[in-house]
Design a protein around this motif. Structure first.
Motif, PDB file in Angstrom:
ATOM      1  N   HIS A  25       9.537  24.689 -23.051  1.00 52.23           N
ATOM      2  CA  HIS A  25      10.790  25.360 -22.722  1.00 52.23           C
ATOM      3  C   HIS A  25      11.180  26.411 -23.768  1.00 52.23           C
ATOM      4  O   HIS A  25      12.230  27.028 -23.666  1.00 52.23           O
TER       5      HIS A  25
ATOM      6  N   LYS B  64       9.716  32.532 -23.042  1.00 58.01           N
ATOM      7  CA  LYS B  64       9.517  32.811 -21.621  1.00 58.01           C
ATOM      8  C   LYS B  64       8.088  33.320 -21.438  1.00 58.01           C
ATOM      9  O   LYS B  64       7.450  33.724 -22.406  1.00 58.01           O
TER      10      LYS B  64
ATOM     11  N   ASP C  79      24.842  32.069 -23.763  1.00 58.30           N
ATOM     12  CA  ASP C  79      23.461  32.570 -23.791  1.00 58.30           C
ATOM     13  C   ASP C  79      22.504  31.558 -23.161  1.00 58.30           C
ATOM     14  O   ASP C  79      22.782  30.357 -23.153  1.00 58.30           O
ATOM     15  N   GLN C  80      21.376  32.039 -22.690  1.00 63.14           N
ATOM     16  CA  GLN C  80      20.316  31.171 -22.169  1.00 63.14           C
ATOM     17  C   GLN C  80      19.351  30.910 -23.322  1.00 63.14           C
ATOM     18  O   GLN C  80      18.666  31.810 -23.795  1.00 63.14           O
ATOM     19  N   PHE C  81      19.294  29.672 -23.798  1.00 63.86           N
ATOM     20  CA  PHE C  81      18.479  29.325 -24.948  1.00 63.86           C
ATOM     21  C   PHE C  81      17.103  28.780 -24.565  1.00 63.86           C
ATOM     22  O   PHE C  81      16.237  28.664 -25.412  1.00 63.86           O
ATOM     23  N   TYR C  82      16.915  28.428 -23.315  1.00 61.00           N
ATOM     24  CA  TYR C  82      15.664  27.816 -22.885  1.00 61.00           C
ATOM     25  C   TYR C  82      15.073  28.605 -21.740  1.00 61.00           C
ATOM     26  O   TYR C  82      15.785  29.254 -20.987  1.00 61.00           O
TER      27      TYR C  82
ATOM     28  N   ARG D 203      14.357  28.537 -18.708  1.00 62.28           N
ATOM     29  CA  ARG D 203      14.563  28.074 -17.327  1.00 62.28           C
ATOM     30  C   ARG D 203      14.249  29.193 -16.369  1.00 62.28           C
ATOM     31  O   ARG D 203      14.312  30.364 -16.699  1.00 62.28           O
TER      32      ARG D 203
END
Length: 171
Positions: A111, A114, A164-167, A169
């Motif tokens: 995870h 990206k 914020d998007q930290f992983y 997904r």
């Protein structure tokens, strides 16, 4: 192949070389550490806390073992290169002196990161363990099985914030 679990690290010094490790990943631990400072005021019985910063790092173990002779050679090349990612590259600065280029990397694993953009950071520590159950190449007296403990400091190219998007997904 799609669906394979691979740990890959991109060296950001110069040519952007990737190293890939296929193996068993165990013990993934992520630490998110907010840092606070305190200020004491006369007449106040407890300190006032002020947020300073947050840090994030990840640690995991990677078990690598070659399936055949060519993979044995490749595994050692990868381990050598991985170790070099803890050290700088020296560049001439035009005056006969050298300057260090830090070993910044991008990590692509599970995870973290990206598919098209890994997680920026650097290797904080590497530990190589040859387990007792490991077999050895008798001709070269080299172990064939390694447990590699990697600690990775996650850095952000822009200041992280709430929302914020930290992983990775929605790959």
């Amino acid at each position: 192949k799609p669906g394979d679990f691979v740990v890959k690290i991109k060296d950001l010094r110069g040519e952007g070389r990737f190293i890939y490790f296929r193996g068993f990943v165990t013990g993934i631990t992520e630490n998110v550490s907010p840092n606070w400072s305190t200020q004491n005021y006369i007449g106040r019985s407890e300190p006032v806390y002020m947020y300073e910063r947050g840090e994030r790092d990840i640690s995991f173990n990677l078990r690598v073992y070659p399936n055949n002779g060519p993979e044995f050679e490749t595994m050692y090349e990868k381990i050598e290169y991985l170790t070099s990612l803890a050290y700088p590259k020296y560049l001439p600065n035009g005056t006969g002196l050298n300057r260090m280029q830090p070993p910044f990397t991008e990590l692509y694993m599970a995870h973290i990161g990206k598919p098209k953009q890994g997680q920026f950071g650097f290797i904080k520590s590497l530990s190589y363990t040859v387990p007792g159950e490991s077999d050895w190449d008798a001709l070269r007296t080299l172990p064939r099985l390694f447990d590699i403990a990697i600690s990775y400091q996650i850095l952000n190219k822009k200041p992280p914030q709430m929302g914020d998007q930290f992983y990775g997904r929605g790959r």
